[in-house]
Write a protein that holds these residues in place. Structure first.
Motif, PDB file in Angstrom:
ATOM      1  N   PRO A 147       0.830  -1.200   0.000  1.00  0.00           N
ATOM      2  CA  PRO A 147       0.000   0.000   0.000  1.00  0.00           C
ATOM      3  C   PRO A 147       0.871   1.260   0.000  1.00  0.00           C
ATOM      4  CG  PRO A 147      -0.748  -1.532   1.677  1.00  0.00           C
ATOM      5  CD  PRO A 147       0.560  -2.052   1.154  1.00  0.00           C
ATOM      6  N   SER A 148       0.307   2.350  -0.491  1.00  0.00           N
ATOM      7  CA  SER A 148       0.977   3.646  -0.407  1.00  0.00           C
ATOM      8  C   SER A 148       0.050   4.611   0.323  1.00  0.00           C
ATOM      9  CB  SER A 148       1.341   4.169  -1.798  1.00  0.00           C
ATOM     10  OG  SER A 148       0.201   4.266  -2.614  1.00  0.00           O
ATOM     11  N   ARG A 149       0.672   5.663   0.879  1.00  0.00           N
ATOM     12  CA  ARG A 149      -0.094   6.702   1.581  1.00  0.00           C
ATOM     13  C   ARG A 149       0.473   8.054   1.200  1.00  0.00           C
ATOM     14  NH1 ARG A 149      -0.334   7.703   6.975  1.00  0.00           N
ATOM     15  NH2 ARG A 149       1.859   7.216   7.183  1.00  0.00           N
ATOM     16  N   GLY A 150      -0.409   9.025   1.075  1.00  0.00           N
ATOM     17  CA  GLY A 150       0.037  10.374   0.793  1.00  0.00           C
ATOM     18  C   GLY A 150      -0.860  11.394   1.446  1.00  0.00           C
ATOM     19  N   LEU A 151      -0.291  12.558   1.721  1.00  0.00           N
ATOM     20  CA  LEU A 151      -1.068  13.693   2.181  1.00  0.00           C
ATOM     21  C   LEU A 151      -1.262  14.593   0.973  1.00  0.00           C
ATOM     22  CD1 LEU A 151      -2.410  15.337   4.440  1.00  0.00           C
ATOM     23  CD2 LEU A 151      -0.201  16.490   4.748  1.00  0.00           C
ATOM     24  N   PHE A 152      -2.506  14.748   0.552  1.00  0.00           N
ATOM     25  CA  PHE A 152      -2.872  15.565  -0.597  1.00  0.00           C
ATOM     26  C   PHE A 152      -3.493  16.859  -0.086  1.00  0.00           C
ATOM     27  CE2 PHE A 152      -2.454  11.506  -2.418  1.00  0.00           C
ATOM     28  CZ  PHE A 152      -2.599  11.523  -3.797  1.00  0.00           C
ATOM     29  N   TRP A 153      -3.278  17.950  -0.801  1.00  0.00           N
ATOM     30  CA  TRP A 153      -4.016  19.162  -0.497  1.00  0.00           C
ATOM     31  C   TRP A 153      -4.199  19.990  -1.754  1.00  0.00           C
ATOM     32  CZ3 TRP A 153       1.002  18.402   0.911  1.00  0.00           C
ATOM     33  CH2 TRP A 153       1.933  19.392   0.627  1.00  0.00           C
ATOM     34  N   VAL A 154      -5.306  20.708  -1.761  1.00  0.00           N
ATOM     35  CA  VAL A 154      -5.635  21.600  -2.872  1.00  0.00           C
ATOM     36  C   VAL A 154      -5.902  22.989  -2.311  1.00  0.00           C
ATOM     37  CG1 VAL A 154      -6.593  19.775  -4.353  1.00  0.00           C
ATOM     38  CG2 VAL A 154      -8.114  21.066  -2.847  1.00  0.00           C
ATOM     39  N   SER A 155      -5.647  23.978  -3.179  1.00  0.00           N
ATOM     40  CA  SER A 155      -5.897  25.355  -2.807  1.00  0.00           C
ATOM     41  C   SER A 155      -6.345  26.116  -4.045  1.00  0.00           C
ATOM     42  CB  SER A 155      -4.620  25.979  -2.246  1.00  0.00           C
ATOM     43  OG  SER A 155      -4.833  27.328  -1.907  1.00  0.00           O
ATOM     44  N   PRO A 156      -7.470  26.818  -3.944  1.00  0.00           N
ATOM     45  CA  PRO A 156      -8.439  26.834  -2.847  1.00  0.00           C
ATOM     46  C   PRO A 156      -9.185  25.498  -2.762  1.00  0.00           C
ATOM     47  CG  PRO A 156      -9.312  28.033  -4.730  1.00  0.00           C
ATOM     48  CD  PRO A 156      -7.910  27.640  -5.095  1.00  0.00           C
ATOM     49  N   ALA A 157      -9.998  25.372  -1.743  1.00  0.00           N
ATOM     50  CA  ALA A 157     -10.686  24.101  -1.496  1.00  0.00           C
ATOM     51  C   ALA A 157     -11.679  23.740  -2.590  1.00  0.00           C
ATOM     52  CB  ALA A 157     -11.400  24.142  -0.146  1.00  0.00           C
ATOM     53  N   GLY A 158     -12.318  24.751  -3.158  1.00  0.00           N
ATOM     54  CA  GLY A 158     -13.330  24.463  -4.167  1.00  0.00           C
ATOM     55  C   GLY A 158     -14.413  23.559  -3.604  1.00  0.00           C
ATOM     56  N   ARG A 159     -14.842  22.595  -4.416  1.00  0.00           N
ATOM     57  CA  ARG A 159     -15.938  21.694  -4.016  1.00  0.00           C
ATOM     58  C   ARG A 159     -15.457  20.248  -3.885  1.00  0.00           C
ATOM     59  NH1 ARG A 159     -20.138  22.523  -8.337  1.00  0.00           N
ATOM     60  NH2 ARG A 159     -21.395  21.243  -6.961  1.00  0.00           N
ATOM     61  N   LEU A 160     -14.150  20.076  -3.571  1.00  0.00           N
ATOM     62  CA  LEU A 160     -13.591  18.725  -3.522  1.00  0.00           C
ATOM     63  C   LEU A 160     -14.176  17.886  -2.385  1.00  0.00           C
ATOM     64  CD1 LEU A 160     -11.680  17.276  -5.410  1.00  0.00           C
ATOM     65  CD2 LEU A 160      -9.809  17.821  -3.854  1.00  0.00           C
ATOM     66  N   ALA A 161     -14.372  18.464  -1.218  1.00  0.00           N
ATOM     67  CA  ALA A 161     -14.964  17.700  -0.108  1.00  0.00           C
ATOM     68  C   ALA A 161     -16.379  17.252  -0.466  1.00  0.00           C
ATOM     69  CB  ALA A 161     -14.976  18.535   1.171  1.00  0.00           C
ATOM     70  N   GLN A 162     -17.144  18.136  -1.089  1.00  0.00           N
ATOM     71  CA  GLN A 162     -18.504  17.769  -1.501  1.00  0.00           C
ATOM     72  C   GLN A 162     -18.456  16.684  -2.579  1.00  0.00           C
ATOM     73  OE1 GLN A 162     -17.307  20.862  -1.185  1.00  0.00           O
ATOM     74  NE2 GLN A 162     -18.659  21.970   0.187  1.00  0.00           N
ATOM     75  N   LEU A 163     -17.458  16.754  -3.464  1.00  0.00           N
ATOM     76  CA  LEU A 163     -17.293  15.705  -4.474  1.00  0.00           C
ATOM     77  C   LEU A 163     -17.035  14.363  -3.811  1.00  0.00           C
ATOM     78  CD1 LEU A 163     -16.923  14.553  -7.311  1.00  0.00           C
ATOM     79  CD2 LEU A 163     -14.540  15.379  -7.233  1.00  0.00           C
ATOM     80  N   PHE A 164     -16.146  14.333  -2.828  1.00  0.00           N
ATOM     81  CA  PHE A 164     -15.853  13.061  -2.158  1.00  0.00           C
ATOM     82  C   PHE A 164     -17.092  12.499  -1.469  1.00  0.00           C
ATOM     83  CE2 PHE A 164     -11.059  14.133  -1.653  1.00  0.00           C
ATOM     84  CZ  PHE A 164     -10.880  13.950  -3.015  1.00  0.00           C
ATOM     85  N   ASP A 165     -17.934  13.385  -0.922  1.00  0.00           N
ATOM     86  CA  ASP A 165     -19.213  12.911  -0.355  1.00  0.00           C
ATOM     87  C   ASP A 165     -20.020  12.177  -1.425  1.00  0.00           C
ATOM     88  OD1 ASP A 165     -18.877  13.804   2.251  1.00  0.00           O
ATOM     89  OD2 ASP A 165     -20.155  15.574   2.016  1.00  0.00           O
ATOM     90  N   ARG A 166     -20.054  12.736  -2.632  1.00  0.00           N
ATOM     91  CA  ARG A 166     -20.846  12.140  -3.724  1.00  0.00           C
ATOM     92  C   ARG A 166     -20.198  10.861  -4.260  1.00  0.00           C
ATOM     93  NH1 ARG A 166     -23.873  15.569  -7.008  1.00  0.00           N
ATOM     94  NH2 ARG A 166     -24.512  13.634  -8.033  1.00  0.00           N
ATOM     95  N   LEU A 167     -18.857  10.797  -4.234  1.00  0.00           N
ATOM     96  CA  LEU A 167     -18.156   9.626  -4.766  1.00  0.00           C
ATOM     97  C   LEU A 167     -18.052   8.478  -3.762  1.00  0.00           C
ATOM     98  CD1 LEU A 167     -15.166  11.287  -6.685  1.00  0.00           C
ATOM     99  CD2 LEU A 167     -17.336  10.444  -7.624  1.00  0.00           C
ATOM    100  N   HIS A 168     -18.314   8.750  -2.492  1.00  0.00           N
ATOM    101  CA  HIS A 168     -18.177   7.730  -1.449  1.00  0.00           C
ATOM    102  C   HIS A 168     -18.962   6.462  -1.826  1.00  0.00           C
ATOM    103  CE1 HIS A 168     -17.587   5.966   2.473  1.00  0.00           C
ATOM    104  NE2 HIS A 168     -18.901   5.853   2.627  1.00  0.00           N
ATOM    105  N   ASP A 169     -18.238   5.362  -1.904  1.00  0.00           N
ATOM    106  CA  ASP A 169     -18.783   4.027  -2.207  1.00  0.00           C
ATOM    107  C   ASP A 169     -19.364   3.899  -3.615  1.00  0.00           C
ATOM    108  OD1 ASP A 169     -17.973   2.819   0.144  1.00  0.00           O
ATOM    109  OD2 ASP A 169     -19.877   3.156   1.172  1.00  0.00           O
ATOM    110  N   LEU A 170     -19.156   4.873  -4.482  1.00  0.00           N
ATOM    111  CA  LEU A 170     -19.616   4.784  -5.866  1.00  0.00           C
ATOM    112  C   LEU A 170     -18.675   3.862  -6.642  1.00  0.00           C
ATOM    113  CD1 LEU A 170     -21.720   5.982  -7.864  1.00  0.00           C
ATOM    114  CD2 LEU A 170     -20.025   7.744  -8.386  1.00  0.00           C
ATOM    115  N   THR A 171     -19.219   2.932  -7.417  1.00  0.00           N
ATOM    116  CA  THR A 171     -18.386   1.987  -8.171  1.00  0.00           C
ATOM    117  C   THR A 171     -18.482   2.170  -9.684  1.00  0.00           C
ATOM    118  OG1 THR A 171     -20.138   0.333  -8.100  1.00  0.00           O
ATOM    119  CG2 THR A 171     -18.475   0.228  -6.357  1.00  0.00           C
TER     120      THR A 171
END
Length: 159
Positions: free
Chosen positions: A108-132
């Motif tokens: 496995p790999s791990r990384g700390l990602f960050w974006v600036s400005p935040a935009g709507r990425l957190a809301q996107l992850f909410d929508r993508l959660h468990d989507l296949t």
């Protein structure tokens, strides 16, 4: 997800190791993303990427993105070139730069990602959660200012 993320000024506090800020953790296309910090100015998340997983080439037209590699090796597509980054390396991806990342290793790999400005990425992850469904993920991502390149536009990653 339970409650929509509303971003404002950066709140003070500590996000504990192994946890997400406000207990926010997502399963996004086989990766585990844990929200580490969220504000209007920036958004950070830690990834856990099993071997053989990746995020296909895409563009953030309004965000600069960074990765600080914690463990393992990422195979990266950065604007036409395939590169690798390992522990301690920082990857810089300016807005509008086509990029992708994959874990082609056996661990496995791990990384700390960050974006600036935040935009709507957190809301996107909410929508993508468990989507296949990848086609649906591409559609929803475009609604949140993340645009995937058409399949075949970029060659397959090495390894």
């Amino acid at each position: 997800m339970t409650e929509e993320i509303v971003l404002g000024p950066l709140p003070k506090g500590i996000t504990l190791a192994g946890e997400g800020m406000g207990s926010r953790v997502w399963n996004v296309l086989g990766h585990r993303y844990a929200m580490k910090s969220a504000a209007e100015s920036s958004f950070a998340f830690e990834t856990f990427d099993p071997p053989g997983t990746g995020v296909p080439p895409h563009v953030h037209p309004t965000q600069d993105e960074h990765i600080y590699v914690l463990e393992g090796v990422f195979t990266l597509y950065l604007d036409g070139a395939w590169l690798t980054a390992g522990p301690g390396d920082t990857v810089r991806m300016p807005k509008n730069l086509p990029h992708a990342y994959y874990n082609r290793g056996e661990a496995p790999s791990r990384g700390l990602f960050w974006v600036s400005p935040a935009g709507r990425l957190a809301q996107l992850f909410d929508r993508l959660h468990d989507l296949t469904d990848m086609a649906e993920a591409v559609r929803v991502s475009a609604e949140h200012d993340v645009h995937f390149l058409p399949p075949g536009e970029v060659g397959d990653p090495p390894g």
